[in-house]
Design an enzyme around this catalytic site. Sequence first.
Site, PDB file in Angstrom:
ATOM      1  N   GLY A 250       0.821  -1.207   0.000  1.00 57.32           N
ATOM      2  CA  GLY A 250       0.000   0.000   0.000  1.00 57.32           C
ATOM      3  C   GLY A 250       0.856   1.258   0.000  1.00 57.32           C
ATOM      4  O   GLY A 250       0.579   2.218  -0.725  1.00 57.32           O
TER       5      GLY A 250
ATOM      6  N   ARG B 279       9.017 -24.488   0.372  1.00 53.62           N
ATOM      7  CA  ARG B 279       8.451 -24.612   1.716  1.00 53.62           C
ATOM      8  C   ARG B 279       7.528 -25.817   1.832  1.00 53.62           C
ATOM      9  O   ARG B 279       7.549 -26.544   2.815  1.00 53.62           O
ATOM     10  CB  ARG B 279       7.704 -23.336   2.090  1.00 53.62           C
ATOM     11  CG  ARG B 279       8.678 -22.254   2.462  1.00 53.62           C
ATOM     12  CD  ARG B 279       8.006 -20.967   2.856  1.00 53.62           C
ATOM     13  NE  ARG B 279       9.059 -20.000   3.174  1.00 53.62           N
ATOM     14  CZ  ARG B 279       8.920 -18.683   3.095  1.00 53.62           C
ATOM     15  NH1 ARG B 279       7.784 -18.176   2.719  1.00 53.62           N
ATOM     16  NH2 ARG B 279       9.912 -17.894   3.399  1.00 53.62           N
TER      17      ARG B 279
ATOM     18  N   ARG C  39       4.825 -19.852  -3.569  1.00 48.58           N
ATOM     19  CA  ARG C  39       5.618 -18.637  -3.685  1.00 48.58           C
ATOM     20  C   ARG C  39       7.054 -18.934  -3.297  1.00 48.58           C
ATOM     21  O   ARG C  39       7.320 -19.574  -2.281  1.00 48.58           O
ATOM     22  CB  ARG C  39       5.036 -17.555  -2.769  1.00 48.58           C
ATOM     23  CG  ARG C  39       5.771 -16.238  -2.829  1.00 48.58           C
ATOM     24  CD  ARG C  39       5.295 -15.308  -1.735  1.00 48.58           C
ATOM     25  NE  ARG C  39       4.073 -14.597  -2.074  1.00 48.58           N
ATOM     26  CZ  ARG C  39       2.881 -14.875  -1.579  1.00 48.58           C
ATOM     27  NH1 ARG C  39       2.732 -15.866  -0.731  1.00 48.58           N
ATOM     28  NH2 ARG C  39       1.826 -14.176  -1.925  1.00 48.58           N
TER      29      ARG C  39
END
Lengths: 319, 541, 293
Positions: free
Chosen positions: B15, B267, B363
């Site tokens: 943001g 992961r 990711r």
Amino acid sequence: MQITFKVYRKDPEKDGKPGRSNYSVELDEEATVLDGLLKIRDEMDDTLAFRASCARGYCGECTMRVNYKACFACTAKVSAFTKKSPEILLDPLRNIPVIKDLVFDWDAFMWNKITAVKPWLEPDESSTNGENLLPDSTMADLRKVMSCYYCGLCDEGCTVLPVDFDFLGPAALTKAYRFVFDPRDKAGRERLKIAEKPKGIWDCVHCFEASEHCPRGIAPTERIISIRDKAFKVGITNEKVARHHTSFAASVKESGWLDEGRLALESEGLTNIKGLMKLLPTAARAMARGKAPIPYLHPKRPGAEQIKKIFEKGEREKK
Amino acid sequence: MQAFDVLVIGGGASGLRAAIAVKGAGASVALITKVHPLRTNSGLAQGGLNAPLGKDDSAEKFAEDTLAAGDDLCERDIVRAFAQEASRDVIWLEHVGVPFNRSAEGRIDLRQFGSNSRSRTCYTDDRTGHIVLQVLHEQFERLQIPSFEEWFVTSLAVDGSACVGAVALGLRSGKLEPFTARAVILATGGFSRMYLPSTVSLGTTGDGQNLAFTAGARLMDMEMIQFHPTVFPKGQGLLISEATLREGAEIINEKGEPVLESKALTREKICLAMRQATQNGSGALSLDLRRIGKEKLASRFPQTLELAKTVAGIDVTKEPIPIRPVAHRPMGGIETDADGATSVPGMFAVGECACSGLNGAGRLAGNTLTEALVFGRKVGETATRHAKGAPVKGFPGSKLSDEEKRLAALTSGNFSGDSAGKIHSELGQLMNDKVGLVRDGAGLREALERIQSLKERHRKIKLSNSSRIYNYALTSALELGSMLNLAEAVALAAQARSESRGAHRRADFPERDDQNWRCHTVVSLAQGSPQVEKKPVAGGA
Amino acid sequence: MKYAFYPGCVSRGGCPELYPSAVKVSAKLGIELEEMKDVACTGAGVLPQDISDPINARTFAKAEQLGLPIMTICSTCQGVMAQANYRLTSEPEYRAKINREYLADEGLEYKGTTEVKHLLWILFEDYGLDRLKSQIQRPLKGLRVSPFYGCFLRRPPEAITPTKELSRRKNYLDELIEILGAELADISGKGKCCGFPILSANEENSLAMAAKHTGEAKEKGADCMVTPCPLCHLNLDGNQPRAEAQEGKEIGLPILHLPQFLGLALGFEPGEMSLKRHIVSTQTVESKVSMLA
């Protein structure tokens, strides 16, 4: 275990007077104060207001006083505070306007003061290719300062803020350090001027309370002293402080020790008649007690020549 | 009424970067955030951010690693563009003040992190998120962008088909106010708080995804939830940076034997190996950080040392710390194109709340913050272009009063006895048990049924706190509503995807099924109910 | 027991009653002093470290030559020297640099062995409380006393309270008040700043702080306050009338230097401790003490 939380309350929509609510809560041994508060709000009293965000010691949002000790509700284990009695007092930080219950005014207390030091790097807009090449030692020092999680505990411990809420305080001045000592900042001299503004570094009493209160070991007091030392080197811009420090340094340099009478006069400024008149009652009182040091009648200490040499060398060094 | 060209919702890294870009592109912009920007979940990121700056590295290699972690579900063109632009954005960050760790030559030091095949992760000790967030906030303040802090957005305003602003509750003022804008950028972060424990802050509740979803946008790849392998699972869950593994730490079983054969794994592979070990009778697992050495631990992982002590009560220089996989970050979110535009005109999304297809089914470690930077800049520029060309639209007349009524209904009753916290704990447990690291059809069916009943209970919640000032019971109830809607979307998408890919593991469909499932899932609202569809992966092979 | 005595500037300047009291009290206790005459001001936290560290290193080297630990009678001298000594002893490279660049041409070298101790610490850590108790000739019964330490006698921890045992230093003055037979009138500000360091930069805040602490002691019913720091004394005693005027309240709290307070218990008369030189009248203390004699 059954714990009674005695929580500070204040409702701005009612009479706004502080009070306390008691809540008896069943918690497990590992529970934190924040666990207790969440349970109270969820199951017993949904009007209780308190802040929390990361909930595991990263962010500083849930700072409050637990049994009068300022800490983080999210890492404060209930068991550590109930060894003597199963009661826990919860209060907002001291000396800060409270909005509602444990929610106090972070803006007035800290954020606005941080903004007042213009807390942004003025980057070199012309630099284009690649990163600045910088030694890790310089960067490590900045990383240490920037490990600050804005918890406000240094400000809560500050000795000056209780007598002067407008003092910028250690958190904001530590933020200023981060720019004063960042070699990439292009604001240059302006940085020190910002830190030297009224209510800034020269209003700090360097009492080391901030360093003692900082949970991250950032040593805010030492950071403020570093900014002051740097200002001393390049020329202090706060006139009164400059007069005081110049006189102090001159008398130590010339005689090895401090000429207090001279310091008092020169701090006011020898041409500042109004300021000097102000000194008179104090001087008269001291004189009556036979204790006013007479300015400029100040014998040199043995070894003064050697001290002067050290002084001159130190002055050359710091330029 | 507050009016801006662009309204950014969410004060984290994405943001702030987006707001800086909007201002830089010459539009008026304001930020709305429910917590102060420096208290947002971005501050919890530790390990670092990727940029292919090494001599042996290239944008191509970076793209390959990102694609591999995404298990063939990434949008390739988006990944390639991202890999090309990453270095520029990370260097910008250095120029504006991040004190990155340095090599002996004074360059940005690179650590090897997760399944990156090269050392390409830039870092600041183990506080990268905290420091990057500060620097972004510094530059944000430098531009004097209006910042509405501790304002909670309750609804987006859609006029016809375009997003024209938002309604937000000022926690301090207690006032509900309309904000009009020609473009709205959602940057509200993830939703992992629907899992308990998780690695995220209390506010990571998927507010933006739910705002967008209920306003007509679509959610993509929601079943893809990344679990983090090295998390102390008690209390809220404390993440120990995975970067410790490549620096010498080991995941060990009860006998003290290492569990992983390699550490250069994604992961989910580490998580699955841990699960396998536990099933094979390894006993409880822990992370042995002593192998890194005291000095290196103190110099490179100071925060880990500190928090392990204060939160877990463990001195990691002396003993291993118990760990297990815990929900970390979703790959899925609001469906966007390469520049962050959603299917609703005027509505944009960026960062963890968005899903452009960059991350596919998994990711790459170290890509989150880089994504915030690259996409934050892009979405800011795109939203500005949109805003400059968009006609001024009126704020829908009844919007504000509708929201007033909705909140009043929630806060005007007597305490209902049931509470957001209880429902949340049940949801958190349910998501872990049935929509966790490994799922199956029966469990997902059960999860969907129970989510329905939790939603039913949530609808009946009444608060006795009728105040609007710092009424966190109210905001918690609203956040729970978001999590329940999104939990349903996650479970639906997970139920639909009858294969195992990336972070999505089905015990009943253990294999990857490229023929049927090399495609995204998309959830949208049709007549008030969520529907799942497939969407092909673009950009070819 | 023998010390290299570092009296500091103020004990003979702004507070000329301190130096003779300290000398008399030390002699009475059997603490032998060799006064350091050819050394300089510590810098008092005003001079930057690049100047004050070499100057203090020189002082330490001189004491090292004498083979004596240093005794101070000022919290500020003590604090500044302890902080400098901490840097010089914990960083051998830094010490070597200062030796090389600043001390060598005088033929001096600081090896890092000098201890710097305030008289208050010496009483507890070297002299011994039993021995001290045996010297008390006039227990100060009925005298209510508030302690005021001076910041630098309590912080920063690495230089002042480096071990758990030494963290007791934060309480020495409280303990001493009771050991000498007086009553402790505890105040929350005892470890805070007196305000003196900002007298020049922000007089209003400085005086407000002086008024706050003395006012608190008065509210707690103290007859006087005792401080081991002459700079605190300058602000708490010397500026008390101005602080009263600024804050619009009457305080009238006598402030005693540590050696004066100690001296009264050791049997000295108020006159011998130069109480007449104070700005705030010490009459109440004197009359209470004379009743005890």
